[in-house]
Design a protein around this motif. Structure first.
Motif, PDB file in Angstrom:
ATOM      1  N   SER A 348       0.679  -1.605  -0.525  1.00 30.56           N
ATOM      2  CA  SER A 348      -0.065   0.834   0.652  1.00 30.56           C
ATOM      3  C   SER A 348       0.954   1.329   0.435  1.00 30.56           C
ATOM      4  CB  SER A 348      -0.890   0.187   1.324  1.00 30.56           C
ATOM      5  OG  SER A 348      -1.471   1.364   1.820  1.00 30.56           O
ATOM      6  N   ALA A 349       0.044   2.186  -0.678  1.00 30.01           N
ATOM      7  CA  ALA A 349       1.241   3.695  -0.885  1.00 30.01           C
ATOM      8  C   ALA A 349       1.712   4.503   0.520  1.00 30.01           C
ATOM      9  CB  ALA A 349       0.013   4.284  -1.272  1.00 30.01           C
ATOM     10  N   ASP A 350       0.125   3.887   1.212  1.00 26.23           N
ATOM     11  CA  ASP A 350       0.795   4.065   2.561  1.00 26.23           C
ATOM     12  C   ASP A 350       1.741   3.390   3.914  1.00 26.23           C
ATOM     13  OD1 ASP A 350      -0.834   6.096   3.234  1.00 26.23           O
ATOM     14  OD2 ASP A 350      -2.949   4.122   4.228  1.00 26.23           O
ATOM     15  N   ASP A 351       2.252   2.535   2.927  1.00 24.74           N
ATOM     16  CA  ASP A 351       3.287   1.711   3.426  1.00 24.74           C
ATOM     17  C   ASP A 351       4.664   2.371   3.067  1.00 24.74           C
ATOM     18  OD1 ASP A 351       1.323   0.047   4.987  1.00 24.74           O
ATOM     19  OD2 ASP A 351       1.431  -0.901   3.318  1.00 24.74           O
ATOM     20  N   ILE A 352       4.146   3.456   2.507  1.00 21.12           N
ATOM     21  CA  ILE A 352       5.996   3.348   1.874  1.00 21.12           C
ATOM     22  C   ILE A 352       6.434   4.803   1.623  1.00 21.12           C
ATOM     23  CG2 ILE A 352       7.730   4.071  -0.584  1.00 21.12           C
ATOM     24  CD1 ILE A 352       5.552   1.694  -1.860  1.00 21.12           C
ATOM     25  N   ALA A 353       8.100   4.957   2.375  1.00 23.99           N
ATOM     26  CA  ALA A 353       8.458   7.231   2.564  1.00 23.99           C
ATOM     27  C   ALA A 353       9.831   7.123   2.399  1.00 23.99           C
ATOM     28  CB  ALA A 353       8.840   6.905   4.002  1.00 23.99           C
ATOM     29  N   ILE A 354      10.084   7.961   1.791  1.00 27.35           N
ATOM     30  CA  ILE A 354      10.797   8.391   1.716  1.00 27.35           C
ATOM     31  C   ILE A 354      11.628   9.488   1.986  1.00 27.35           C
ATOM     32  CG2 ILE A 354      11.737   9.530  -0.337  1.00 27.35           C
ATOM     33  CD1 ILE A 354       8.953   8.743  -2.395  1.00 27.35           C
ATOM     34  N   ILE A 374       0.616   8.475  -8.671  1.00 27.57           N
ATOM     35  CA  ILE A 374       0.937   7.701  -7.510  1.00 27.57           C
ATOM     36  C   ILE A 374       0.999   8.738  -6.747  1.00 27.57           C
ATOM     37  CG2 ILE A 374       2.462   6.631  -5.913  1.00 27.57           C
ATOM     38  CD1 ILE A 374       4.527   6.110  -7.887  1.00 27.57           C
ATOM     39  N   PRO A 375       0.068   8.505  -5.783  1.00 36.76           N
ATOM     40  CA  PRO A 375      -0.665   9.812  -4.136  1.00 36.76           C
ATOM     41  C   PRO A 375       0.497  10.130  -3.259  1.00 36.76           C
ATOM     42  CG  PRO A 375      -2.490   7.965  -4.379  1.00 36.76           C
ATOM     43  CD  PRO A 375      -1.291   7.346  -5.682  1.00 36.76           C
ATOM     44  N   ASP A 545      -0.140  21.347 -11.638  1.00 38.91           N
ATOM     45  CA  ASP A 545       0.422  20.184 -10.319  1.00 38.91           C
ATOM     46  C   ASP A 545       0.246  19.996  -9.228  1.00 38.91           C
ATOM     47  OD1 ASP A 545       1.522  18.572 -12.565  1.00 38.91           O
ATOM     48  OD2 ASP A 545       3.871  19.605 -11.955  1.00 38.91           O
ATOM     49  N   ALA A 546      -0.159  21.874  -9.473  1.00 39.71           N
ATOM     50  CA  ALA A 546      -0.375  22.533  -8.298  1.00 39.71           C
ATOM     51  C   ALA A 546      -1.890  21.896  -7.383  1.00 39.71           C
ATOM     52  CB  ALA A 546      -0.546  23.546  -7.719  1.00 39.71           C
ATOM     53  N   GLY A 547      -2.965  21.544  -8.306  1.00 37.79           N
ATOM     54  CA  GLY A 547      -4.087  21.573  -8.247  1.00 37.79           C
ATOM     55  C   GLY A 547      -4.747  20.570  -9.034  1.00 37.79           C
ATOM     56  N   ASP A 548      -3.669  19.468  -8.775  1.00 33.60           N
ATOM     57  CA  ASP A 548      -3.912  18.126  -8.445  1.00 33.60           C
ATOM     58  C   ASP A 548      -4.607  17.921  -7.468  1.00 33.60           C
ATOM     59  OD1 ASP A 548      -4.699  15.460  -8.726  1.00 33.60           O
ATOM     60  OD2 ASP A 548      -2.398  15.009  -9.605  1.00 33.60           O
ATOM     61  N   THR A 549      -5.923  17.179  -6.586  1.00 36.98           N
ATOM     62  CA  THR A 549      -6.815  17.323  -5.458  1.00 36.98           C
ATOM     63  C   THR A 549      -6.829  16.107  -5.644  1.00 36.98           C
ATOM     64  OG1 THR A 549      -8.368  18.189  -5.483  1.00 36.98           O
ATOM     65  CG2 THR A 549      -6.585  19.170  -4.440  1.00 36.98           C
ATOM     66  N   SER A 550      -6.968  15.145  -6.977  1.00 41.19           N
ATOM     67  CA  SER A 550      -7.721  13.639  -7.371  1.00 41.19           C
ATOM     68  C   SER A 550      -7.011  12.763  -5.956  1.00 41.19           C
ATOM     69  CB  SER A 550      -7.521  13.475  -8.607  1.00 41.19           C
ATOM     70  OG  SER A 550      -5.900  12.835  -8.841  1.00 41.19           O
ATOM     71  N   GLN A 551      -5.761  12.821  -5.610  1.00 41.42           N
ATOM     72  CA  GLN A 551      -5.576  11.651  -4.732  1.00 41.42           C
ATOM     73  C   GLN A 551      -5.587  12.740  -2.563  1.00 41.42           C
ATOM     74  OE1 GLN A 551      -1.088  12.598  -5.746  1.00 41.42           O
ATOM     75  NE2 GLN A 551      -1.361  11.571  -7.610  1.00 41.42           N
ATOM     76  N   VAL A 552      -6.782  12.871  -2.184  1.00 42.12           N
ATOM     77  CA  VAL A 552      -6.708  13.389  -1.787  1.00 42.12           C
ATOM     78  C   VAL A 552      -6.707  12.535   0.007  1.00 42.12           C
ATOM     79  CG1 VAL A 552      -7.482  14.910   0.237  1.00 42.12           C
ATOM     80  CG2 VAL A 552      -6.488  15.504  -1.944  1.00 42.12           C
ATOM     81  N   GLU A 554      -6.497   8.987  -1.465  1.00 41.96           N
ATOM     82  CA  GLU A 554      -6.347   8.057  -1.546  1.00 41.96           C
ATOM     83  C   GLU A 554      -5.293   7.326  -0.661  1.00 41.96           C
ATOM     84  OE1 GLU A 554      -5.662   7.372  -5.176  1.00 41.96           O
ATOM     85  OE2 GLU A 554      -6.859   8.570  -5.378  1.00 41.96           O
ATOM     86  N   PRO A 555      -4.518   6.709   0.168  1.00 39.80           N
ATOM     87  CA  PRO A 555      -2.964   6.074   0.290  1.00 39.80           C
ATOM     88  C   PRO A 555      -2.226   6.832  -0.505  1.00 39.80           C
ATOM     89  CG  PRO A 555      -5.017   3.656   0.067  1.00 39.80           C
ATOM     90  CD  PRO A 555      -5.381   4.957  -1.126  1.00 39.80           C
ATOM     91  N   HIS A 556      -1.278   7.101   0.217  1.00 37.03           N
ATOM     92  CA  HIS A 556      -0.279   8.280   0.083  1.00 37.03           C
ATOM     93  C   HIS A 556       1.235   7.853   0.214  1.00 37.03           C
ATOM     94  CE1 HIS A 556      -3.728  11.068   0.815  1.00 37.03           C
ATOM     95  NE2 HIS A 556      -3.540  12.056   0.133  1.00 37.03           N
ATOM     96  N   VAL A 557       1.784   7.836  -0.463  1.00 40.65           N
ATOM     97  CA  VAL A 557       3.195   7.999  -0.334  1.00 40.65           C
ATOM     98  C   VAL A 557       3.826   9.014   0.574  1.00 40.65           C
ATOM     99  CG1 VAL A 557       5.829   8.056  -0.734  1.00 40.65           C
ATOM    100  CG2 VAL A 557       4.232   6.002  -1.826  1.00 40.65           C
TER     101      VAL A 557
END
Length: 728
Positions: A348-354, A374-375, A545-552, A554-557
């Motif tokens: 899951s994206a929530d399981d990943i950190a950079i 990728i959110p 890019d700044a206006g991309d709020t479709s991922q709010v 969703e699971p996030h990196v």
């Protein structure tokens, strides 16, 4: 319901049990990453109450965040199955404030004393500067605010600060004293003052000191490695000779010296407190043994430490993946591609950190994730193009591009301050509304019709001329030159330098990265065909890019600095930018203590990973407008070789040598693009930029991009679909 003492110890390992049940007067619990330190604190308090019949009224527990304090209180209440209202659990500031509120008269405060937050303190300092007729440009309020708070955190009043005899130091002390006098007269208490005043209360009033020494027979402190001078002195004074002190911390995770934290407090604890028992929590419940061995290998190179060796009962786990990138673009591509493959499996994206050392590193990583849809989320911060300093430069640039951009106009008309006050701005705004015009047009008209004061008109005319000159000077200049001129001509850099050093450095690094972004930006043929300038195309892309709020939702990196990562954990962690001068940071290279702290920061980063750890470095990176050859971080070379899987590159030779002809199987797979005639090392020609060499490639098909080092204009990232490169 009475809690059985066996239940308190039931889920503890041997070392945790010894710490929880200790009979020593003082105890230092050296708790490694992921070793259950919060559990020890909670179970220790439950043990004191249930097994040793200590009253909750006699226990003081100090943490560093309100969240940690609330969690501790809830867990203790759950274990004991009852409320514990009499027990003091809180942050240092919370405990100090409580003491002052109960003992206002003894502390020399009015009963209705007021707390100053950071903004209130800043405004009061500005008032003090005006009182003393000091110019804010020469004496920035943020710098003075940091100075005052640093002195208080060291337990010093203005008259106690060492006078070095120079005018600068004497002026700072003078403002500090004036500020302190004002606060005393008005009954104002800032955050640094809370603890200093509470310490002085105990130090100067023996009756109050004895009252609280008699009350708090047991004092417990979390994250003791992060204490500053006044916090440590406060605990020592309150403990006296009789009370029992148990502190939990990890000298290997002391990474906040720039905030005033002193690792020596935990290193010297056994010397400061006689009859101290030392307990080491070395079993880690978070990470695989490979990750722990990597962390142990790095931190073992620090000389000033108490020493411990983390181990795990879990499986050995995957090796640490190390990727040697050709450039920062290649590094970002690798991270994006690897995350894409992980998400395609079961991660899951929530399981990943950079994790990265500098905030400015996030830009290319954000681009790599955005290209793959990728959110992601910047933990505890803003996306690159949402950061204040970036928005300031872009607002000026938007005005250069379009004078009728009212939002940009309002943002920068008085940033930095140029004598255009709110009254003038409101006048412009009202006139524009009345005339149905832009703010720019309204400002010009008000100047022409002499409807402003002479001072306001002069300042406004200078601002208008500045924007016109920026456009005139940069009509045939590269995009990066415009951004450089904006930063230089508007004095934004000097403006940010007035802030505390750590924040100022971050802002300047971000400005450098913005110039890098402009330098590698290439307008597409479609945008050029539409008649867009490179500036207009760049601004449009930023807005998209700044206006991309479709991922709010969703699971996030998660993207974050290494400092922000402390206390967090993720199944998969990427640590990027592992290069000498970047991490360890250049500022630490010649300073023994700073280099030790950088290594502790590496240890913190490595131990955030639970299952998989990837680390990367670039052999070349653009810094401050120049491409620099980079060496792998010494921290990478301190990881035992047998724990590493080299995805590309070799970190163990003293000097890294890159050769396009010698690639690992993974590299060959990465760089061989089906149906593409291009490859790294080829010489190519571009119609506008001339001849250059391909140094990196990413993407595939219509999304294939190449990084070309041109002989005349430097590096450019080009979309192959539109670039029409000729192979020579």
């Amino acid at each position: 319901m009475t809690l059985n003492t066996e239940d308190i110890l039931k889920n503890l390992n041997e070392n945790q049990t010894e710490a929880v049940t200790t009979e020593a007067q003082h105890a230092l619990v050296l708790a490694g990453a992921g070793s259950g330190k919060t559990r020890v604190l909670v179970h220790r308090i439950a043990w004191l109450i249930a097994a040793e019949y200590v009253s909750p009224y006699s226990i003081l527990a100090v943490t560093f965040t309100n969240k940690a304090a609330a969690e501790m209180r809830n867990r203790i209440a759950f274990m004991l199955q009852r409320e514990i209202r009499d027990m003091w659990i809180g942050t240092f500031h919370g405990i100090a404030l409580k003491l002052l509120q109960i003992n206002t008269e003894a502390a020399g405060l009015p009963k209705n004393f007021q707390i100053l937050d950071s903004d209130d303190q800043y405004r009061l300092i500005r008032r003090c500067l005006a009182d003393l007729e000091l110019d804010e440009k020469q004496w920035p309020p943020r710098t003075i605010q940091a100075f005052i708070n640093d002195q208080k955190n060291d337990g010093l009043r203005a008259h106690e600060v060492e006078d070095f005899g120079d005018h600068n130091n004497q002026t700072l002390i003078k403002v500090f004293g004036h500020y302190d006098d004002h606060c005393q007269r008005a009954g104002l208490v800032d955050f640094a003052e809370m603890l200093l005043r509470a310490h002085e209360l105990l130090l100067n009033d023996q009756a109050v000191l004895q009252k609280y020494r008699q009350r708090f027979s047991h004092i417990l402190v979390d994250e003791f490695q992060d204490t500053n001078a006044i916090q440590s002195a406060f605990i020592q004074l309150l403990a006296g000779a009789q009370n029992k002190v148990l502190v939990v911390g990890d000298d290997d995770q002391s990474i906040y010296a720039w905030r005033g934290a002193r690792v020596d407090h935990i290193l010297d604890f056994q010397n400061l407190y006689a009859n101290t028992a030392l307990y080491k929590l070395e079993q880690n419940y978070r990470s695989t043994q490979t990750i722990l061995d990597a962390a142990n290998g790095v931190i073992a190179n620090n000389k000033k430490r108490l020493g411990k060796n983390l181990w795990s009962a879990q499986e050995k786990g995957d090796p640490v993946g190390v990727y040697g990138a050709h450039s920062e673009f290649d590094e970002a591509f690798f991270v994006g591609e690897k995350i894409e493959s992980l998400l395609a499996e079961t991660t899951s994206a929530d399981d990943i950190a950079i994790l990265y050392r500098s905030n400015a590193q996030s830009r290319l990583l954000e681009e790599a994730l955005l290209k793959r849809s990728i959110p992601y989320q910047i933990y505890g911060g803003l996306r690159f193009f949402e950061r204040l300093e970036i928005k300031d430069v872009l607002a000026y640039s938007r005005l250069v591009n379009n004078r009728h951009d009212d939002i940009g106009f309002e943002r920068v008309i008085n940033t930095p301050t140029r004598g255009i006050g709110l009254k003038t701005v409101n006048l412009i705004r009202n006139y524009a509304q009345m005339q149905q015009s832009s703010l720019w047009q309204a400002a010009q008209t008000l100047i022409q019709e002499k409807k402003l004061t002479q001072r306001a008109a002069t300042s406004l005319a200078a601002f208008i001329n500045l924007i016109d000159e920026l456009e005139s000077n940069n009509q045939d200049q590269p995009l990066e030159q415009l951004f450089s001129d904006v930063i230089e001509r508007t004095a934004l850099k000097d403006h940010y330098l007035k802030e505390p050093p750590e924040k100022a450095q971050t802002r300047l690094e971000n400005l450098d990265e913005l110039i890098n972004a402009a330098e590698t930006f290439v307008i597409s043929e479609e945008d050029a065909a539409l008649g867009l300038t490179p500036l207009a195309a760049f601004l449009a892309q930023v807005s998209l890019d700044a206006g991309d709020t479709s991922q709010v939702n969703e699971p996030h990196v998660q993207l974050m600095t290494l400092h922000s990562a402390k206390g967090l954990e993720f199944p998969v962690v990427f640590i990027v930018g592992m290069e000498q001068g970047l991490f360890p940071h250049q500022n630490s290279m010649e300073d023994f203590n700073k280099l030790q702290e950088e290594r502790r920061l590496a240890y913190v980063g490595i131990t955030r990973a639970e299952k998989q750890l990837f680390m990367s470095y670039a052999t070349s990176r653009r810094m401050r407008g120049k491409i620099n050859a980079c060496q792998p971080s010494q921290f990478l070379r301190e990881i035992p070789k047998e724990l590493i899987q080299q995805i590309r590159g070799n970190i163990h030779p003293t000097q890294y040598v890159s050769s396009p002809q010698t690639r690992t199987p993974y590299q060959s797979q990465r760089q061989t693009v089906p149906d593409s005639p291009y490859q790294i090392g080829q010489t190519v020609r571009h119609n506008s930029f001339g001849e250059g060499v391909i140094t990196d490639m990413s993407g595939k098909g219509d999304y294939l991009q190449v990084l070309v080092q041109f002989n005349d204009v430097g590096p450019k990232v080009l979309a192959v679909k539109f670039a029409k490169l000729e192979i020579l």
